[in-house]
Write an enzyme that holds these catalytic residues in place. Structure first.
Site, PDB file in Angstrom:
ATOM      1  N   ASP A 137      -4.220   0.355  -5.330  1.00 48.61           N
ATOM      2  CA  ASP A 137      -4.843   1.588  -5.814  1.00 48.61           C
ATOM      3  C   ASP A 137      -5.044   2.644  -4.739  1.00 48.61           C
ATOM      4  O   ASP A 137      -5.656   3.684  -5.013  1.00 48.61           O
ATOM      5  CB  ASP A 137      -6.199   1.279  -6.461  1.00 48.61           C
ATOM      6  CG  ASP A 137      -7.251   0.873  -5.432  1.00 48.61           C
ATOM      7  OD1 ASP A 137      -6.971  -0.032  -4.616  1.00 48.61           O
ATOM      8  OD2 ASP A 137      -8.339   1.471  -5.429  1.00 48.61           O
ATOM      9  N   ASP A 159      -9.575  -5.225  -4.801  1.00 52.28           N
ATOM     10  CA  ASP A 159     -10.547  -4.222  -5.228  1.00 52.28           C
ATOM     11  C   ASP A 159      -9.840  -2.965  -5.729  1.00 52.28           C
ATOM     12  O   ASP A 159      -9.016  -2.386  -5.022  1.00 52.28           O
ATOM     13  CB  ASP A 159     -11.479  -3.848  -4.067  1.00 52.28           C
ATOM     14  CG  ASP A 159     -12.242  -5.039  -3.529  1.00 52.28           C
ATOM     15  OD1 ASP A 159     -13.272  -5.384  -4.111  1.00 52.28           O
ATOM     16  OD2 ASP A 159     -11.785  -5.631  -2.530  1.00 52.28           O
ATOM     17  N   ASP A 191      -3.134  -5.924  -4.520  1.00 50.45           N
ATOM     18  CA  ASP A 191      -4.417  -5.666  -3.876  1.00 50.45           C
ATOM     19  C   ASP A 191      -5.501  -6.238  -4.793  1.00 50.45           C
ATOM     20  O   ASP A 191      -5.225  -6.595  -5.948  1.00 50.45           O
ATOM     21  CB  ASP A 191      -4.578  -4.153  -3.691  1.00 50.45           C
ATOM     22  CG  ASP A 191      -5.905  -3.767  -3.079  1.00 50.45           C
ATOM     23  OD1 ASP A 191      -6.351  -4.449  -2.135  1.00 50.45           O
ATOM     24  OD2 ASP A 191      -6.512  -2.790  -3.553  1.00 50.45           O
TER      25      ASP A 191
END
Length: 235
Positions: free
Chosen positions: A186, A11, A9
């Protein structure tokens, strides 16, 4: 099973974009005559793409066609503002470059890519700006496919593309299986993306949505990028 494909991922995983996203959301809200939102609140909205980020910031309006027009105009303003300010305060997390170099050195046969729900153009621009792009054979965004994460379409596409690359190497290679693929992210969105196609997941507790991440129960969790290699070996 040693992974052959690791997908990251963006961000909250490779970069901390919290301030620039917060400022862009609040600029949009100010433009619409609405009160600003705290950074912690906006950060909790990140992960499901621009449209959902804007909708949540607006209180999730839904109903008649006027609501859709309102949201569409808000999204357009947000994107225009963010394109100009996406690198004001965004930075690469400490240890990311070292961790990627370590993975490349210790697991030389592993292909790496980016799969984010951020629109693909700013995702690629940000990676290029920081020099992250040299690590990844592909970078797909939230508008690269008809659906976004946690739909596994993007991850399955990356498996197919990485398999083609592997087949072209000396000695060739069989198609990359979901069990040989790891999604690193995250939030619960990343964990579910992996789970939805049988891949494995590594959760980054240092990111933007640790509360959502823990509830999704990834296969492994790390407190810093420097733990990525250990997690990949222990999966």
């Amino acid at each position: 099973m040693v992974p052959r494909l690791v997908v990251f991922d963006l961000d909250g995983t490779l970069i901390d974009s919290r301030i620039d996203l917060t400022n862009s959301v609040n600029a949009m809200l100010e433009h619409l005559g609405r009160p600003e939102l705290p950074e912690t609140v906006i950060a909790s909205y990140i992960g499901d793409g621009v449209s959902m980020l804007v909708r949540r910031a607006l209180g999730d309006p839904e109903g008649d066609v006027h609501d859709e027009e309102y949201v569409g105009a808000a999204v357009e303003f947000f994107l225009d503002y963010y394109r100009e300010h996406k690198l004001d305060y965004t930075y690469v997390y400490d240890g990311v470059f070292e961790a990627l170099d370590e993975i490349r050195q210790e697991l030389p046969g592993v292909a790496m890519a980016v799969l984010t729900n951020k629109p693909v153009r700013p995702s690629r621009d940000i990676c290029a700006h920081f020099g992250l792009d040299k690590y990844f054979f592909q970078n797909y965004g939230g508008n690269s496919f008809h659906t976004k994460k946690p739909d596994p379409s993007g991850l399955l596409t990356l498996m197919a593309e990485a398999s083609v690359l592997a087949a072209g190497t000396i000695g060739g290679g069989a198609a990359i299986l979901p069990a040989e693929t790891v999604m690193v992210g995250d939030s619960d969105v990343d964990v579910l993306t992996a789970r939805n196609c049988g891949a494995r997941s590594v959760g980054c507790l240092f990111g933007l949505a640790p509360h959502r991440l823990e509830a999704a129960a990834p296969d492994a969790m790390v407190d810093s990028p420097m733990e990525w290699l250990r997690a990949l070996r222990e999966l």
